[in-house]
Scaffold this active site. Structure first.
Site, PDB file in Angstrom:
ATOM      1  N   CYS A 160       0.808  -1.226   0.000  1.00  0.00           N
ATOM      2  CA  CYS A 160       0.000   0.000   0.000  1.00  0.00           C
ATOM      3  C   CYS A 160       0.840   1.274   0.000  1.00  0.00           C
ATOM      4  O   CYS A 160       0.293   2.371  -0.076  1.00  0.00           O
ATOM      5  CB  CYS A 160      -0.953  -0.012   1.191  1.00  0.00           C
ATOM      6  SG  CYS A 160      -1.941  -1.518   1.260  1.00  0.00           S
ATOM      7  N   HIS A 300      -2.998   7.873   6.109  1.00  0.00           N
ATOM      8  CA  HIS A 300      -3.174   6.551   5.509  1.00  0.00           C
ATOM      9  C   HIS A 300      -4.573   6.049   5.881  1.00  0.00           C
ATOM     10  O   HIS A 300      -5.296   5.553   5.033  1.00  0.00           O
ATOM     11  CB  HIS A 300      -2.088   5.602   5.998  1.00  0.00           C
ATOM     12  CG  HIS A 300      -2.091   4.283   5.320  1.00  0.00           C
ATOM     13  ND1 HIS A 300      -2.019   4.148   3.951  1.00  0.00           N
ATOM     14  CD2 HIS A 300      -2.176   3.013   5.809  1.00  0.00           C
ATOM     15  CE1 HIS A 300      -2.039   2.865   3.632  1.00  0.00           C
ATOM     16  NE2 HIS A 300      -2.148   2.156   4.733  1.00  0.00           N
ATOM     17  N   GLU A 311      -1.150   5.197  13.608  1.00  0.00           N
ATOM     18  CA  GLU A 311      -0.923   6.438  12.868  1.00  0.00           C
ATOM     19  C   GLU A 311      -1.228   7.657  13.722  1.00  0.00           C
ATOM     20  O   GLU A 311      -0.507   8.659  13.665  1.00  0.00           O
ATOM     21  CB  GLU A 311      -1.758   6.468  11.590  1.00  0.00           C
ATOM     22  CG  GLU A 311      -1.434   7.673  10.705  1.00  0.00           C
ATOM     23  CD  GLU A 311      -2.061   7.632   9.341  1.00  0.00           C
ATOM     24  OE1 GLU A 311      -1.660   8.436   8.475  1.00  0.00           O
ATOM     25  OE2 GLU A 311      -2.967   6.792   9.114  1.00  0.00           O
ATOM     26  N   LYS A 332      -9.851   7.665   2.308  1.00  0.00           N
ATOM     27  CA  LYS A 332     -10.265   6.268   2.152  1.00  0.00           C
ATOM     28  C   LYS A 332     -11.678   6.046   2.690  1.00  0.00           C
ATOM     29  O   LYS A 332     -12.324   5.061   2.349  1.00  0.00           O
ATOM     30  CB  LYS A 332      -9.279   5.339   2.855  1.00  0.00           C
ATOM     31  CG  LYS A 332      -7.929   5.220   2.164  1.00  0.00           C
ATOM     32  CD  LYS A 332      -7.045   4.206   2.868  1.00  0.00           C
ATOM     33  CE  LYS A 332      -5.695   4.062   2.172  1.00  0.00           C
ATOM     34  NZ  LYS A 332      -4.813   5.230   2.389  1.00  0.00           N
ATOM     35  N   HIS A 337      -9.878   1.535  -0.036  1.00  0.00           N
ATOM     36  CA  HIS A 337      -8.422   1.422  -0.091  1.00  0.00           C
ATOM     37  C   HIS A 337      -7.988   0.905  -1.458  1.00  0.00           C
ATOM     38  O   HIS A 337      -8.255  -0.243  -1.813  1.00  0.00           O
ATOM     39  CB  HIS A 337      -7.958   0.476   1.018  1.00  0.00           C
ATOM     40  CG  HIS A 337      -6.499   0.534   1.311  1.00  0.00           C
ATOM     41  ND1 HIS A 337      -5.584   1.144   0.475  1.00  0.00           N
ATOM     42  CD2 HIS A 337      -5.779   0.061   2.367  1.00  0.00           C
ATOM     43  CE1 HIS A 337      -4.380   1.042   1.000  1.00  0.00           C
ATOM     44  NE2 HIS A 337      -4.469   0.382   2.142  1.00  0.00           N
ATOM     45  N   PHE A 398       1.755  -3.370   3.988  1.00  0.00           N
ATOM     46  CA  PHE A 398       2.183  -4.681   4.471  1.00  0.00           C
ATOM     47  C   PHE A 398       3.659  -4.866   4.162  1.00  0.00           C
ATOM     48  O   PHE A 398       4.150  -4.466   3.095  1.00  0.00           O
ATOM     49  CB  PHE A 398       1.393  -5.792   3.780  1.00  0.00           C
ATOM     50  CG  PHE A 398      -0.023  -5.988   4.299  1.00  0.00           C
ATOM     51  CD1 PHE A 398      -0.549  -5.169   5.276  1.00  0.00           C
ATOM     52  CD2 PHE A 398      -0.814  -7.002   3.794  1.00  0.00           C
ATOM     53  CE1 PHE A 398      -1.844  -5.355   5.749  1.00  0.00           C
ATOM     54  CE2 PHE A 398      -2.110  -7.211   4.253  1.00  0.00           C
ATOM     55  CZ  PHE A 398      -2.628  -6.384   5.236  1.00  0.00           C
TER      56      PHE A 398
END
Length: 411
Positions: A160, A300, A311, A332, A337, A398
């Site tokens: 991502c 994010h 975050e 998002k 996403h 990831f």
């Protein structure tokens, strides 16, 4: 100095940067029930699916047919961005123009389709275009071929964070003098049976099947996972003097880029957000700016328990008390996403924030989670007017990958 002179995007909410930003500021959602395949047997029946897209509006049928869906999104967004920039490649040294496009997964639909053909019809029926369609670098390769560009061309694949990493590496390529122009961003088309099934098995996704538009809920205490989406974002990065020489319209200046890894877990972030915090600090050092110059953060903000808490902690660690003065929103919530395309689309949003003096909301934030700190301004539910001279865009993936970009008003 590196400036942004063209924008293009394909998303479930809109197929242009202007329309996308308008829809985001109106609090619209692009999340809906999946129609491209039968998802009834899956725990999740919805996603950020692009329904109206037709690649033949951008390229001829033969060219489009030879691409996986993720490459189709990328070339469509690239054509938008090039047209927006006013570039005429016949007047340029094409060896000084590159393409760096990221993707987290690449041509997964092609893999699925050809595997079915292999099982049903045998190896002789596997398409000779299988590898050219599925390879992760196909998006950038197809863009370069379409325009006959001969500068640096490679793919970044870091889950991502791919979009932000691709843009950051494009930025560095221009800064070090190797290119004048880079077409860059990210593209993803993983909303397929195996893509959806994999994330369902990992229990990463929201299962709010009764109300898909309300499923993506970053920083909300009732969040239950992210929403899988598809699309692309492409930007034209250009060396400042080159842009001035051709009298280009300059949207903003790309100022800084930071990248780190958590070195902790293949899917979970460091709980205290230390890796993300270090990335934001590096981006500000690269940009040569102090923390009180950041006027907006596009988070994010996936809507997963681990990401949102980590975050939030990272932002507070970096900005201290100033964290309570900065608008922080997650688009998002509206788009879902887009995996490897998310950072590129979100940087486009940051550019529009600077140009439009408006901050898009985090929709569905009905019950803020105290663990994400109720004092922070997550721009709940409605857009906010704000003068933004400098914006930060975070992407975490990831593998522990972290990437941060800083973009500023061009002066």
């Amino acid at each position: 100095r590196v400036v942004i002179t063209g924008l293009g995007c394909i998303t479930a909410l809109a197929e242009s940067a202007d329309e996308l930003f308008a829809e985001l500021c109106q609090g619209k959602s692009g999340v809906s029930t999946i129609e491209s395949f039968d998802a009834s047997a899956f725990p999740v029946h919805f996603g950020g699916e692009i329904r109206s897209f037709d690649v033949n509006r951008y390229v001829d049928q033969r060219e489009g047919k030879r691409m996986d869906r993720f490459s189709q999104f990328a070339i469509a967004a690239a054509i938008q961005a090039v047209n927006d920039s006013g570039l005429d490649f016949s007047k340029e040294d094409t060896s000084r123009i590159g393409v760096i496009v990221g993707t987290g997964i690449g041509g997964i639909k092609e893999i699925e389709d050809q595997h079915i053909r292999l099982l049903n019809k045998g190896p002789s029926k596997v398409s000779p275009f299988c590898v050219p369609r599925l390879m992760a670098n196909a998006a950038g390769g197809n863009i370069a071929i379409h325009y006959a560009l001969r500068g640096p061309n490679f793919c970044v694949s870091s889950a991502c964070a791919s979009g932000n990493h691709a843009i950051g590496e494009a930025f560095r390529t221009i800064v070090c003098g190797r290119s004048d122009i880079i077409i860059t961003g990210g593209s993803e088309a993983a909303l397929t049976p195996i893509g959806l099934g994999s994330f369902c098995a990992a229990r990463s996704l929201s299962t709010r099947n009764d109300d898909p538009p309300a499923a993506s809920r970053p920083f909300d205490r009732d969040r239950d996972g992210f929403v899988l989406s598809e699309g692309a974002g492409i930007l034209i990065l250009e060396e400042l003097e080159h842009a001035k020489k051709r009298n280009a319209n300059i949207y903003a200046e790309l100022l800084g880029y930071g990248a780190t890894d958590d070195g902790y877990h293949i899917t979970a972030p460091l709980p205290d957000g230390d890796g993300a915090a270090k990335t934001m600090e590096l981006a500000m050092i690269d940009a040569g700016v102090e923390k009180d110059k950041i006027d907006y953060i596009n988070a994010h903000g996936t809507g997963t328990d681990l990401n949102d808490i980590a975050e939030s902690a990272a932002i507070k660690s970096v900005f201290g008390q100033y964290a309570y003065k900065i608008p922080v929103s997650s688009t998002k919530s509206s788009l879902g996403h887009l995996l490897g395309a998310s950072g590129a689309v979100e940087l486009i949003v940051c550019v529009k924030v600077i140009n439009e003096s408006a901050v898009p909301p985090t929709i569905n934030l009905d019950n803020p989670d105290p663990r994400c700190d109720l004092k922070m301004n997550f721009v709940p539910l409605s857009a906010q007017q704000a003068k933004v001279n400098m914006a930060m865009s975070n992407s975490f993936g990831f593998g522990g990958h972290n990437a941060c970009l800083i973009v500023g008003k061009f002066n």
